[in-house]
Design an enzyme around this catalytic site. Sequence first.
Site, PDB file in Angstrom:
ATOM      1  N   LYS A 178      12.941   9.610 -27.536  1.00  0.00           N
ATOM      2  CA  LYS A 178      13.617   8.314 -27.600  1.00  0.00           C
ATOM      3  C   LYS A 178      12.810   7.207 -26.677  1.00  0.00           C
ATOM      4  CE  LYS A 178      16.489  10.964 -29.326  1.00  0.00           C
ATOM      5  NZ  LYS A 178      17.541  11.883 -29.017  1.00  0.00           N
TER       6      LYS A 178
ATOM      7  N   TYR B 239      25.504  15.357 -26.144  1.00  0.00           N
ATOM      8  CA  TYR B 239      24.813  15.505 -27.210  1.00  0.00           C
ATOM      9  C   TYR B 239      25.134  17.013 -28.016  1.00  0.00           C
ATOM     10  CZ  TYR B 239      20.521  15.907 -29.949  1.00  0.00           C
ATOM     11  OH  TYR B 239      19.744  15.776 -31.343  1.00  0.00           O
TER      12      TYR B 239
ATOM     13  N   ARG C 235      -1.440  28.303 -26.177  1.00  0.00           N
ATOM     14  CA  ARG C 235      -0.038  28.309 -25.962  1.00  0.00           C
ATOM     15  C   ARG C 235       0.381  28.455 -24.597  1.00  0.00           C
ATOM     16  NH1 ARG C 235       2.630  32.917 -26.208  1.00  0.00           N
ATOM     17  NH2 ARG C 235       1.162  34.039 -27.910  1.00  0.00           N
TER      18      ARG C 235
ATOM     19  N   ASP D 169      21.000  15.463 -18.167  1.00  0.00           N
ATOM     20  CA  ASP D 169      20.441  14.901 -19.332  1.00  0.00           C
ATOM     21  C   ASP D 169      20.187  13.443 -18.987  1.00  0.00           C
ATOM     22  OD1 ASP D 169      19.455  13.748 -21.838  1.00  0.00           O
ATOM     23  OD2 ASP D 169      20.585  15.139 -22.925  1.00  0.00           O
TER      24      ASP D 169
HETATM   25  C1  PLP Z   1      18.066  13.146 -28.843  1.00  0.00           C
HETATM   26  C2  PLP Z   1      18.582  13.869 -27.649  1.00  0.00           C
HETATM   27  C3  PLP Z   1      18.533  15.016 -27.277  1.00  0.00           C
HETATM   28  C4  PLP Z   1      17.642  16.160 -28.249  1.00  0.00           C
HETATM   29  O1  PLP Z   1      16.047  15.565 -28.167  1.00  0.00           O
HETATM   30  P1  PLP Z   1      15.327  15.988 -29.457  1.00  0.00           P
HETATM   31  O2  PLP Z   1      13.980  15.329 -28.713  1.00  0.00           O
HETATM   32  O3  PLP Z   1      15.743  15.081 -30.486  1.00  0.00           O
HETATM   33  O4  PLP Z   1      15.194  17.596 -29.637  1.00  0.00           O
HETATM   34  C5  PLP Z   1      18.990  15.709 -26.142  1.00  0.00           C
HETATM   35  N1  PLP Z   1      19.941  15.017 -25.480  1.00  0.00           N
HETATM   36  C6  PLP Z   1      20.207  13.545 -25.644  1.00  0.00           C
HETATM   37  C7  PLP Z   1      20.949  12.891 -24.944  1.00  0.00           C
HETATM   38  C8  PLP Z   1      19.485  13.044 -26.892  1.00  0.00           C
HETATM   39  O5  PLP Z   1      19.730  11.811 -27.297  1.00  0.00           O
END
Ligand code: PLP
Length: 377
Positions: free
Chosen positions: A201, A106, A54, A176
């Site tokens: 993504k 988000y 961990r 982000d």
């Molecule tokens: C998908 C997404 C997240 C969250 O990510 P996960 O891997 O699904 O937890 C955060 N910010 C944006 C802009 C996203 O598209």
Amino acid sequence: MQADNDLRQGPSTRSVRAGVPAAVVEAPILPGPTLASSYHLPGDPHGHTDVYGRDDNPTWRALERAIGELEGGHAVVFASGMAAAAAVLLGLCEPGRPVLVPSDGYPGVREIASDHLAARGIEARLAPTDEQAIVESLAGTSIVWIESPSNPRLDLVGISALARASHDAGALLVVDNTLATPLGQTPLELGADLVVASGSKHLCGHSDLILGYVAAREPELADRLRAWRTMTGSIPGPFEAWLAHRSIATLALRVTRQCENAAALAELLAGRPEVSLVRYPGLEGDPSRALADRQMRLYGSLLGFVLPDQGWAERFLDRSEMVVQATSFGGLHTSAERRARWGWDDVPEGWIRLSAGIEDTEDLLADIGRALDLARE
Ligand SMILES: *Cc1c(COP(=O)(O)O)cnc(C)c1O
């Protein structure tokens, strides 16, 4: 900064070399995943890195070197983008000081702020993805969180200007960077303190795993987030981390093609009479275009467009042979969804969010054109 970080090299060179260790005779080029909960550890346990699964793992460290090189900072990988977001917002917020998060970004980030910070007495302020609105709301905050481009409306804000304004207010600027990818935009270079992103993504790009990361300009912030990760156990599996690193080698190849496809689709859609609005930061005349030219290297693979109503949008999605109907974005296959089906974004009923894949541009244009014709009813 990582020793190998060289933002002057080309994107494919940087992608394929990212985090690849120095050559060792008879060792693989990219070592496989280290699957371990415990490591041999006799005697005094202090001063060791790999003591328990961990705390740390060699496969995470290799991936963190790769992401750190691409973002130009110190990376910490997490189990998901949301785990990374929670680490920043819950782990770095300060008692008595508000946090500012996007009202149009988000939804999970908004939820952490409103359901978990506000519930514990930390004011959760909301501002749309608009520079002036953010500047007017940031007094007294400890964290200013922006999403640029924003999801799903694809608005941009000036990262350098907001970094200065946040620092003047004594706040950290968090960006982000999920939509842009580190090849499309490097917020740390523009003055941000932290980058947060979902690796689920484009970074991993094959629609087969969930992962997240934070990249910090200052190593001390990365250390605090690593300590949070150890305590909460919001760790990625070594196999996912290895798959992610393997995927990064083709990041530039994939994203370049995806962006080309998105640009071609934006042009096609802009010429269709039934489409009342197209949002794509690279489209001539798009409200985001000028700022994109100043702070982004790629316009991205995501676009938004509006069909007359819900039925029209659903017919379009059903009648395309190539578009995968799915949420999420950034994968190899072109995918899309009618965004209003979730009920949490302020978009018209006919708003389609489309993520361009790596298919041949002519095939994609032909399929989308045909699906639009067939959707007329
Ligand atoms: C998908 C997404 C997240 C969250 O990510 P996960 O891997 O699904 O937890 C955060 N910010 C944006 C802009 C996203 O598209």
